[in-house]
Design an enzyme around this catalytic site. Sequence first.
Site, PDB file in Angstrom:
ATOM      1  N   SER A 118       7.563  69.729  20.758  1.00 28.42           N
ATOM      2  CA  SER A 118       7.585  68.330  21.186  1.00 28.42           C
ATOM      3  C   SER A 118       7.819  67.380  20.023  1.00 28.42           C
ATOM      4  O   SER A 118       8.148  66.214  20.239  1.00 28.42           O
ATOM      5  CB  SER A 118       6.227  67.966  21.796  1.00 28.42           C
ATOM      6  OG  SER A 118       5.940  68.796  22.886  1.00 28.42           O
ATOM      7  N   HIS A 139      14.145  70.935  24.121  1.00 22.58           N
ATOM      8  CA  HIS A 139      12.847  70.386  24.535  1.00 22.58           C
ATOM      9  C   HIS A 139      12.860  70.075  26.030  1.00 22.58           C
ATOM     10  O   HIS A 139      13.366  69.034  26.463  1.00 22.58           O
ATOM     11  CB  HIS A 139      12.566  69.122  23.695  1.00 22.58           C
ATOM     12  CG  HIS A 139      11.256  68.477  23.983  1.00 22.58           C
ATOM     13  ND1 HIS A 139      11.059  67.126  23.904  1.00 22.58           N
ATOM     14  CD2 HIS A 139      10.060  69.011  24.362  1.00 22.58           C
ATOM     15  CE1 HIS A 139       9.807  66.844  24.222  1.00 22.58           C
ATOM     16  NE2 HIS A 139       9.193  67.955  24.504  1.00 22.58           N
ATOM     17  N   GLU A 151      15.810  67.480  26.134  1.00 25.64           N
ATOM     18  CA  GLU A 151      16.171  66.801  24.896  1.00 25.64           C
ATOM     19  C   GLU A 151      16.692  67.880  23.946  1.00 25.64           C
ATOM     20  O   GLU A 151      16.025  68.912  23.770  1.00 25.64           O
ATOM     21  CB  GLU A 151      14.876  66.174  24.347  1.00 25.64           C
ATOM     22  CG  GLU A 151      15.046  64.977  23.487  1.00 25.64           C
ATOM     23  CD  GLU A 151      13.681  64.367  23.126  1.00 25.64           C
ATOM     24  OE1 GLU A 151      12.626  65.018  23.254  1.00 25.64           O
ATOM     25  OE2 GLU A 151      13.698  63.225  22.688  1.00 25.64           O
ATOM     26  N   ASN A 189       8.866  61.688  22.817  1.00 30.10           N
ATOM     27  CA  ASN A 189       7.475  61.598  22.361  1.00 30.10           C
ATOM     28  C   ASN A 189       7.250  60.513  21.318  1.00 30.10           C
ATOM     29  O   ASN A 189       6.141  60.022  21.166  1.00 30.10           O
ATOM     30  CB  ASN A 189       6.986  62.960  21.874  1.00 30.10           C
ATOM     31  CG  ASN A 189       6.692  63.860  23.056  1.00 30.10           C
ATOM     32  OD1 ASN A 189       5.983  63.484  23.974  1.00 30.10           O
ATOM     33  ND2 ASN A 189       7.295  65.039  23.066  1.00 30.10           N
TER      34      ASN A 189
HETATM   35  P1  NAD Z   1       0.036  76.004  26.346  1.00 30.48           P
HETATM   36  O1  NAD Z   1      -1.218  75.843  25.575  1.00 30.48           O
HETATM   37  O2  NAD Z   1      -0.006  75.891  27.825  1.00 30.48           O
HETATM   38  O3  NAD Z   1       0.749  77.402  25.995  1.00 30.48           O
HETATM   39  C1  NAD Z   1       0.950  77.862  24.703  1.00 30.48           C
HETATM   40  C2  NAD Z   1       1.077  79.366  24.787  1.00 30.48           C
HETATM   41  O4  NAD Z   1       1.427  79.886  23.511  1.00 30.48           O
HETATM   42  C3  NAD Z   1      -0.241  80.068  25.214  1.00 30.48           C
HETATM   43  O5  NAD Z   1      -0.009  80.880  26.345  1.00 30.48           O
HETATM   44  C4  NAD Z   1      -0.599  80.890  23.986  1.00 30.48           C
HETATM   45  O6  NAD Z   1      -1.255  82.094  24.322  1.00 30.48           O
HETATM   46  C5  NAD Z   1       0.777  81.136  23.390  1.00 30.48           C
HETATM   47  N1  NAD Z   1       0.728  81.546  21.989  1.00 30.48           N
HETATM   48  C6  NAD Z   1      -0.028  81.049  20.986  1.00 30.48           C
HETATM   49  N2  NAD Z   1       0.198  81.726  19.860  1.00 30.48           N
HETATM   50  C7  NAD Z   1       1.129  82.674  20.143  1.00 30.48           C
HETATM   51  C8  NAD Z   1       1.762  83.709  19.398  1.00 30.48           C
HETATM   52  N3  NAD Z   1       1.473  83.914  18.113  1.00 30.48           N
HETATM   53  N4  NAD Z   1       2.658  84.486  20.016  1.00 30.48           N
HETATM   54  C9  NAD Z   1       2.935  84.308  21.321  1.00 30.48           C
HETATM   55  N5  NAD Z   1       2.377  83.356  22.083  1.00 30.48           N
HETATM   56  C10 NAD Z   1       1.471  82.552  21.505  1.00 30.48           C
HETATM   57  O7  NAD Z   1       1.041  74.928  25.727  1.00 30.48           O
HETATM   58  P2  NAD Z   1       2.370  74.327  26.404  1.00 30.48           P
HETATM   59  O8  NAD Z   1       2.016  73.028  27.041  1.00 30.48           O
HETATM   60  O9  NAD Z   1       3.074  75.375  27.171  1.00 30.48           O
HETATM   61  O10 NAD Z   1       3.215  73.963  25.105  1.00 30.48           O
HETATM   62  C11 NAD Z   1       4.042  74.924  24.447  1.00 30.48           C
HETATM   63  C12 NAD Z   1       5.072  74.206  23.595  1.00 30.48           C
HETATM   64  O11 NAD Z   1       5.840  73.335  24.444  1.00 30.48           O
HETATM   65  C13 NAD Z   1       4.482  73.321  22.507  1.00 30.48           C
HETATM   66  O12 NAD Z   1       5.322  73.351  21.396  1.00 30.48           O
HETATM   67  C14 NAD Z   1       4.491  71.946  23.166  1.00 30.48           C
HETATM   68  O13 NAD Z   1       4.511  70.896  22.240  1.00 30.48           O
HETATM   69  C15 NAD Z   1       5.778  72.011  23.952  1.00 30.48           C
HETATM   70  N6  NAD Z   1       5.878  71.093  25.091  1.00 30.48           N
HETATM   71  C16 NAD Z   1       4.796  70.844  25.890  1.00 30.48           C
HETATM   72  C17 NAD Z   1       4.931  69.972  26.963  1.00 30.48           C
HETATM   73  C18 NAD Z   1       3.780  69.692  27.862  1.00 30.48           C
HETATM   74  O14 NAD Z   1       3.851  68.753  28.671  1.00 30.48           O
HETATM   75  N7  NAD Z   1       2.690  70.437  27.804  1.00 30.48           N
HETATM   76  C19 NAD Z   1       6.167  69.374  27.243  1.00 30.48           C
HETATM   77  C20 NAD Z   1       7.258  69.674  26.431  1.00 30.48           C
HETATM   78  C21 NAD Z   1       7.105  70.528  25.351  1.00 30.48           C
END
Ligand code: NAD
Length: 281
Positions: A118, A139, A151, A189
């Site tokens: 993000s 993104h 994005e 963001n």
């Molecule tokens: P989340 O906490 O729901 O999921 C993250 C996942 O990563 C978890 O399942 C965790 O077990 C896994 N993980 C952690 N370390 C790991 C590793 N070493 N190897 C493999 N898997 C691993 O978070 P999310 O909301 O899915 O966010 C994930 C990414 O997407 C982040 O970079 C976030 O900034 C981005 N993002 C999030 C949103 C949102 O609205 N939540 C929107 C756009 C982008």
Amino acid sequence: MVKSIGVLGAGQMGNGIAHVFAQHEYQVRLYDVFPAQIEKALKTIEKNLGRQAEKGLIPADSVPAILGRVTVVKDLSGFADCSLVVEAATENEALKLDLFRQLDEAVNKDAILATNTSSISITRIAAATKRPERVIGMHFMNPVPVMQLVEVIRGLATSDETFQVIASLVEKLGKVMAVSQDYPGFIVNRILMPMINEAIFALYEGIATAEDIDKGMKLGTNHPMGPLALADLIGLDTVLAIIAVLYEGFKDPKFRPCPLLVKMVNAGYLGKKSGRGFYMY
Ligand code: NAD
């Protein structure tokens, strides 16, 4: 041409990204360090496909084939022959740098490595690999199957070819691309997080209740959901991580995270995904 796609991280975003690729005929390999997250992701994909079928957005009889295109892999070597890997692990720079170093070793050297970060620098993530020209920001927005925007962020070294492959992939997914330069928080963001942080300050300072803050922004500015409900949907840990990247990246106090946000994350109140945030779930 992109054929099979690896999705690294099966959290909220990873399951949505896997869903959308499988729905568009791509073979998907899904990996998460926590097997429970994979199980949860597969159930979520099935439930969301069912919902899409009920609404008539996809044919009901296509669901088993879509699910059949998602294969779980045990480690990063399962991505070896993928032509694209999209990383969607936790928003933490050290973790992502480490994962990209490992991906660079594990995945076919011609493959593109994309990150769903993000806010974190694509240029820095790319520099952790020996193929910075084939690293790019892709993104997706939450929830991925519903939201139109992707994005796309070019790092300093990202090649035109890599950019074109990803641009045409976004189109094949039926989504719309907005292109951003690589600066903290990119477009969405950079603008959204100060608003969410300000909404949390309004709550912290006792200006209004969470319900009234959200009502004000929903009905007063025609947003589909209020900023506090949106923060809960994104995940408060992710919101804090993004604001911290903006604060560090610009060294500008306007991005300082609200102490209430910090406290809630410390308490493990992460929003919808943990069952409690500004609201209860
Ligand atoms: P989340 O906490 O729901 O999921 C993250 C996942 O990563 C978890 O399942 C965790 O077990 C896994 N993980 C952690 N370390 C790991 C590793 N070493 N190897 C493999 N898997 C691993 O978070 P999310 O909301 O899915 O966010 C994930 C990414 O997407 C982040 O970079 C976030 O900034 C981005 N993002 C999030 C949103 C949102 O609205 N939540 C929107 C756009 C982008």
